[in-house]
Design a protein around this motif. Sequence first.
Motif: not given
Length: 142
Positions: A104-109
């Motif tokens: 949820l923090v690191g996902g791109i998009g």
Amino acid sequence: MSVQFDVRPIRVEGRSRLAVVGITVVAALAVWALLAPVAGVELAAMQGSRRIDVGAGSVLFASTAMAFAGWALLAILERRTLNARTVWTILATAACILSLGSPLVGGIGVGAKLGLASLHLIVGAAVILGLRRTALSATERC
């Protein structure tokens, strides 16, 4: 003459922990296949300043590792505590919830965030529900 019976708990047939590992991996790869190749979601995340693309190999490795880690923790708890099933379920659920922070923090998009979070949840659900069923209850162990 007195006859003694071995009253140690016996695992119920059909409660195979190795089957849980297999089901976990298959479920994770199925969700990945639906998200990435079929739906076209780009599963990528940032780890520090590095971009990580999540492919089938990553899903295979991570889901296998998490299933075996859950199995190991459950086995340790079964040897050390009477209510291993309950303690393990609480710990595994907390670990699954905390693991959601990474996608949820690191996902791109948005698509990647939701897709990666769904992979975490499917692996968590398969491991928690599957391994919980293989654990003997406190009354069965005593």
